[in-house]
Write a protein that holds these residues in place. Structure first.
Motif, PDB file in Angstrom:
ATOM      1  N   ARG A 164      31.994  74.741  25.031  1.00 55.52           N
ATOM      2  CA  ARG A 164      32.915  75.554  25.835  1.00 55.52           C
ATOM      3  C   ARG A 164      32.870  75.186  27.314  1.00 55.52           C
ATOM      4  NH1 ARG A 164      35.922  77.316  22.107  1.00 55.52           N
ATOM      5  NH2 ARG A 164      37.006  78.318  23.850  1.00 55.52           N
ATOM      6  N   ARG A 165      31.627  74.899  27.831  1.00 54.16           N
ATOM      7  CA  ARG A 165      31.533  74.684  29.281  1.00 54.16           C
ATOM      8  C   ARG A 165      30.530  73.582  29.603  1.00 54.16           C
ATOM      9  NH1 ARG A 165      30.968  78.188  34.571  1.00 54.16           N
ATOM     10  NH2 ARG A 165      32.848  77.361  35.532  1.00 54.16           N
ATOM     11  N   LEU A 166      31.010  72.594  30.325  1.00 55.10           N
ATOM     12  CA  LEU A 166      30.214  71.417  30.704  1.00 55.10           C
ATOM     13  C   LEU A 166      29.774  71.553  32.162  1.00 55.10           C
ATOM     14  CD1 LEU A 166      29.385  68.310  30.301  1.00 55.10           C
ATOM     15  CD2 LEU A 166      31.678  67.790  31.162  1.00 55.10           C
ATOM     16  N   LEU A 167      28.468  71.372  32.406  1.00 57.13           N
ATOM     17  CA  LEU A 167      27.945  71.314  33.777  1.00 57.13           C
ATOM     18  C   LEU A 167      27.697  69.846  34.108  1.00 57.13           C
ATOM     19  CD1 LEU A 167      26.665  72.507  36.384  1.00 57.13           C
ATOM     20  CD2 LEU A 167      24.513  72.733  35.104  1.00 57.13           C
ATOM     21  N   ASP A 168      28.327  69.376  35.181  1.00 57.02           N
ATOM     22  CA  ASP A 168      28.290  67.952  35.556  1.00 57.02           C
ATOM     23  C   ASP A 168      27.497  67.849  36.866  1.00 57.02           C
ATOM     24  OD1 ASP A 168      28.906  65.311  36.038  1.00 57.02           O
ATOM     25  OD2 ASP A 168      31.085  65.564  35.979  1.00 57.02           O
ATOM     26  N   LEU A 169      26.203  67.520  36.725  1.00 60.47           N
ATOM     27  CA  LEU A 169      25.308  67.523  37.894  1.00 60.47           C
ATOM     28  C   LEU A 169      25.477  66.243  38.705  1.00 60.47           C
ATOM     29  CD1 LEU A 169      22.061  68.873  36.206  1.00 60.47           C
ATOM     30  CD2 LEU A 169      23.561  70.075  37.790  1.00 60.47           C
ATOM     31  N   THR A 222      18.841  70.041  43.209  1.00 60.91           N
ATOM     32  CA  THR A 222      17.392  70.246  43.185  1.00 60.91           C
ATOM     33  C   THR A 222      17.034  71.689  43.548  1.00 60.91           C
ATOM     34  OG1 THR A 222      17.015  69.615  45.505  1.00 60.91           O
ATOM     35  CG2 THR A 222      17.018  67.829  43.885  1.00 60.91           C
ATOM     36  N   LYS A 223      18.028  72.442  44.053  1.00 57.70           N
ATOM     37  CA  LYS A 223      17.727  73.819  44.511  1.00 57.70           C
ATOM     38  C   LYS A 223      18.707  74.868  43.991  1.00 57.70           C
ATOM     39  CE  LYS A 223      16.123  72.154  49.015  1.00 57.70           C
ATOM     40  NZ  LYS A 223      16.876  71.561  50.111  1.00 57.70           N
ATOM     41  N   THR A 224      20.001  74.522  43.969  1.00 57.23           N
ATOM     42  CA  THR A 224      21.039  75.516  43.663  1.00 57.23           C
ATOM     43  C   THR A 224      20.874  76.055  42.232  1.00 57.23           C
ATOM     44  OG1 THR A 224      22.520  74.330  45.128  1.00 57.23           O
ATOM     45  CG2 THR A 224      23.563  75.826  43.566  1.00 57.23           C
ATOM     46  N   ALA A 225      21.033  77.368  42.087  1.00 54.90           N
ATOM     47  CA  ALA A 225      20.949  77.970  40.744  1.00 54.90           C
ATOM     48  C   ALA A 225      22.094  77.449  39.882  1.00 54.90           C
ATOM     49  CB  ALA A 225      21.017  79.483  40.862  1.00 54.90           C
ATOM     50  N   PHE A 226      21.810  77.113  38.629  1.00 54.81           N
ATOM     51  CA  PHE A 226      22.843  76.606  37.725  1.00 54.81           C
ATOM     52  C   PHE A 226      23.578  77.778  37.077  1.00 54.81           C
ATOM     53  CE2 PHE A 226      19.783  72.817  36.935  1.00 54.81           C
ATOM     54  CZ  PHE A 226      20.193  72.234  38.120  1.00 54.81           C
ATOM     55  N   PRO A 227      24.852  77.584  36.714  1.00 55.54           N
ATOM     56  CA  PRO A 227      25.591  78.645  36.018  1.00 55.54           C
ATOM     57  C   PRO A 227      24.890  79.001  34.698  1.00 55.54           C
ATOM     58  CG  PRO A 227      27.025  76.764  36.529  1.00 55.54           C
ATOM     59  CD  PRO A 227      25.633  76.352  36.881  1.00 55.54           C
ATOM     60  N   ASP A 228      25.134  80.241  34.208  1.00 54.54           N
ATOM     61  CA  ASP A 228      24.397  80.682  33.010  1.00 54.54           C
ATOM     62  C   ASP A 228      25.256  80.668  31.745  1.00 54.54           C
ATOM     63  OD1 ASP A 228      26.093  82.725  33.478  1.00 54.54           O
ATOM     64  OD2 ASP A 228      24.564  84.238  33.927  1.00 54.54           O
ATOM     65  N   ASP A 229      26.449  80.071  31.832  1.00 54.45           N
ATOM     66  CA  ASP A 229      27.342  80.082  30.654  1.00 54.45           C
ATOM     67  C   ASP A 229      27.641  78.656  30.165  1.00 54.45           C
ATOM     68  OD1 ASP A 229      28.754  79.247  32.834  1.00 54.45           O
ATOM     69  OD2 ASP A 229      30.563  80.425  32.397  1.00 54.45           O
ATOM     70  N   VAL A 230      26.676  77.758  30.375  1.00 52.84           N
ATOM     71  CA  VAL A 230      26.905  76.344  30.083  1.00 52.84           C
ATOM     72  C   VAL A 230      26.254  75.960  28.754  1.00 52.84           C
ATOM     73  CG1 VAL A 230      26.139  74.064  30.848  1.00 52.84           C
ATOM     74  CG2 VAL A 230      27.154  75.654  32.494  1.00 52.84           C
ATOM     75  N   ASP A 231      27.032  75.271  27.874  1.00 50.29           N
ATOM     76  CA  ASP A 231      26.439  74.846  26.597  1.00 50.29           C
ATOM     77  C   ASP A 231      26.309  73.331  26.495  1.00 50.29           C
ATOM     78  OD1 ASP A 231      29.126  74.381  26.306  1.00 50.29           O
ATOM     79  OD2 ASP A 231      29.395  75.607  24.508  1.00 50.29           O
ATOM     80  N   ILE A 232      26.730  72.607  27.533  1.00 50.60           N
ATOM     81  CA  ILE A 232      26.489  71.159  27.576  1.00 50.60           C
ATOM     82  C   ILE A 232      26.398  70.751  29.047  1.00 50.60           C
ATOM     83  CG2 ILE A 232      28.984  70.728  27.227  1.00 50.60           C
ATOM     84  CD1 ILE A 232      28.145  67.993  25.975  1.00 50.60           C
ATOM     85  N   ALA A 233      25.461  69.864  29.348  1.00 47.72           N
ATOM     86  CA  ALA A 233      25.309  69.388  30.725  1.00 47.72           C
ATOM     87  C   ALA A 233      25.139  67.879  30.718  1.00 47.72           C
ATOM     88  CB  ALA A 233      24.097  70.057  31.384  1.00 47.72           C
ATOM     89  N   VAL A 234      25.597  67.257  31.788  1.00 45.60           N
ATOM     90  CA  VAL A 234      25.431  65.807  31.943  1.00 45.60           C
ATOM     91  C   VAL A 234      25.000  65.524  33.376  1.00 45.60           C
ATOM     92  CG1 VAL A 234      27.888  65.425  32.526  1.00 45.60           C
ATOM     93  CG2 VAL A 234      26.541  63.536  31.623  1.00 45.60           C
ATOM     94  N   MET A 235      24.162  64.538  33.534  1.00 47.39           N
ATOM     95  CA  MET A 235      23.821  64.041  34.871  1.00 47.39           C
ATOM     96  C   MET A 235      23.934  62.524  34.766  1.00 47.39           C
ATOM     97  SD  MET A 235      20.703  65.076  37.273  1.00 47.39           S
ATOM     98  CE  MET A 235      19.482  63.844  37.559  1.00 47.39           C
ATOM     99  N   ALA A 236      24.888  61.951  35.508  1.00 52.46           N
ATOM    100  CA  ALA A 236      25.168  60.518  35.339  1.00 52.46           C
ATOM    101  C   ALA A 236      25.033  59.769  36.656  1.00 52.46           C
ATOM    102  CB  ALA A 236      26.581  60.327  34.776  1.00 52.46           C
ATOM    103  N   SER A 237      24.326  58.661  36.573  1.00 49.80           N
ATOM    104  CA  SER A 237      24.210  57.717  37.694  1.00 49.80           C
ATOM    105  C   SER A 237      23.603  58.326  38.955  1.00 49.80           C
ATOM    106  CB  SER A 237      25.582  57.089  37.994  1.00 49.80           C
ATOM    107  OG  SER A 237      26.020  56.357  36.882  1.00 49.80           O
ATOM    108  N   ASN A 238      22.630  59.199  38.757  1.00 50.06           N
ATOM    109  CA  ASN A 238      21.869  59.750  39.888  1.00 50.06           C
ATOM    110  C   ASN A 238      20.398  59.406  39.795  1.00 50.06           C
ATOM    111  OD1 ASN A 238      24.008  61.459  40.699  1.00 50.06           O
ATOM    112  ND2 ASN A 238      23.493  62.795  39.010  1.00 50.06           N
ATOM    113  N   LEU A 239      19.989  58.935  38.637  1.00 48.40           N
ATOM    114  CA  LEU A 239      18.561  58.904  38.297  1.00 48.40           C
ATOM    115  C   LEU A 239      17.672  58.219  39.336  1.00 48.40           C
ATOM    116  CD1 LEU A 239      16.445  59.527  36.106  1.00 48.40           C
ATOM    117  CD2 LEU A 239      17.098  57.372  34.999  1.00 48.40           C
ATOM    118  N   PRO A 240      18.014  57.002  39.813  1.00 46.31           N
ATOM    119  CA  PRO A 240      17.059  56.334  40.718  1.00 46.31           C
ATOM    120  C   PRO A 240      16.981  56.974  42.101  1.00 46.31           C
ATOM    121  CG  PRO A 240      18.768  54.803  39.909  1.00 46.31           C
ATOM    122  CD  PRO A 240      19.194  56.179  39.554  1.00 46.31           C
TER     123      PRO A 240
END
Ligand SMILES: C[S@@+](CC[C@H](N)C(=O)[O-])C[C@H]1O[C@@H](n2cnc3c(N)ncnc32)[C@H](O)[C@@H]1O
Length: 334
Positions: A164-169, A222-240
């Motif tokens: 239903r809801r994607l969090l894109d970090l 690294t600090k902001t509170a994440f939404p509480d209605d998320v059922d899928i999250a992705v974090m792309a091309s930030n790792l290094p």
């Protein structure tokens, strides 16, 4: 058995690899591949089309052929398949923004020795610390030229039909979110990125016509509170960009914020577990020295470790873009 002959060929190539970079930049600046695609199939025609002297056109074409960017056949010059697809201005795949993206960093890379000798501790955010909206706009013109394709690939690889809801970090232009909501009509997305960046995200989301279904959340992941209605999250091309402690903590917070049964995908430039490569992952880690951040290259095994420590289950990994991006994913129990 004859012993393998050791010579300087490889080292000479490495010592002058910057010449190839410069030729690629010049060829893009002069629209070489665009002119070839439009029918300028000889040095003479290309000299004319690019507005440069015949001798310079001959040098450029000779080098581009030797680099495998142009090919010759009895009918004349033509673009190599990747040059035709990604270097022809006006074609949908045109990726010059991305390929030119690190051009401004060239002087800093050539000062790497001094950077490596610095004793001052790096900052956490590196280049992102003082980002303006204008810089973010230029930066994401580059990331979007490559990110839209990656976003489509993500939407093909990951079945989001029940989500239903994607969090894109660190979603940047919103490329992953835009492609995800386009592919899955029931899905809504939220892009969390630094405040100057989310101003730019809104522009991409509006142009894609998905403003109703993609929200932005200005903040610092690294600090902001994440939404509480998320059922899928992705974090792309930030790792290094970050070290083990920061990435581990973000992944733990993602786990805690996800709805039970939710899933998380970390898409990043990861080293093999024996740390033998890929070179691209190693170089993005080194790029963080140039950016003066605390970031580094992480291995696939380390990333799996962050998921395990966070409490994820069904953890797995796969190649996302060979030699460039890897994807580690897991599910929150429940
Ligand atoms: C290389 S871009 C990738 C953008 C997008 N995920 C993609 O693949 O197209 C990295 C993004 O991470 C964002 N970023 C880095 N650190 C961040 C932080 N602490 N909080 C929020 N966003 C961050 C940057 O602003 C940038 O937009």
């Amino acid at each position: 058995m004859t012993a393998e002959r050791i010579d300087t060929t490889r080292l000479q190539r490495l010592a002058r690899a910057y010449c190839e970079t410069a030729v690629l930049y010049a060829a893009i600046d002069l629209d070489l591949f665009t002119h070839v695609s439009q029918g300028a199939n000889s040095v003479e025609k290309l000299a004319n089309a690019m507005g440069i002297r015949l001798l310079q056109a001959e040098r450029l074409v000779t080098t581009a052929v030797a680099m495998g960017l142009l090919e010759t056949d009895p009918l004349g010059l033509r673009n190599a398949p990747d040059a035709e697809r990604f270097l022809v201005n006006g074609k949908p795949g045109y990726a010059a923004d991305w390929l030119m993206f690190t051009r401004d960093d060239v002087p800093a890379w050539f000062d790497l020795t001094n950077t490596l000798r610095e004793q001052e501790p790096p900052s956490v955010l590196g280049m992102y610390e003082s980002l303006t909206v204008e810089q973010a706009r230029r930066y994401h013109a580059a990331t979007y030229s490559i990110g839209a394709g990656a976003g489509r690939r993500f939407a093909r690889q990951v079945d989001m039909s029940a989500r239903r809801r994607l969090l894109d970090l660190g979603g940047g232009s919103g490329a992953y979110s835009i492609e995800a909501v386009k592919a899955y009509p029931q899905l809504r997305a939220i892009v969390l990125d630094l405040p100057p960046v989310t101003e730019v995200t809104k522009e991409y989301v509006a142009v894609a016509g998905v403003g109703e279904r993609v929200d932005v959340l200005p903040g610092d992941f690294t600090k902001t509170a994440f939404p509480d209605d998320v059922d899928i999250a992705v974090m792309a091309s930030n790792l290094p960009i970050y070290d083990e402690a920061v990435i581990g903590a973000v992944i733990a917070r993602v786990h805690d914020a996800l709805l039970p049964g939710g899933e998380f995908h970390l898409v990043g430039e990861m080293l093999n577990d024996d740390r033998s490569g890929p070179l691209d992952a190693a170089l993005w880690g080194m790029n963080e020295a140039v950016c003066r951040s605390a970031g580094k290259a992480h291995t696939v095994g380390q990333c799996i470790g962050y998921f395990t420590a966070a409490g994820f289950v069904d953890i797995d990994d796969e190649t996302f873009i060979p030699g460039i991006l890897h994807r580690v994913h897991g599910r929150k129990a429940g």
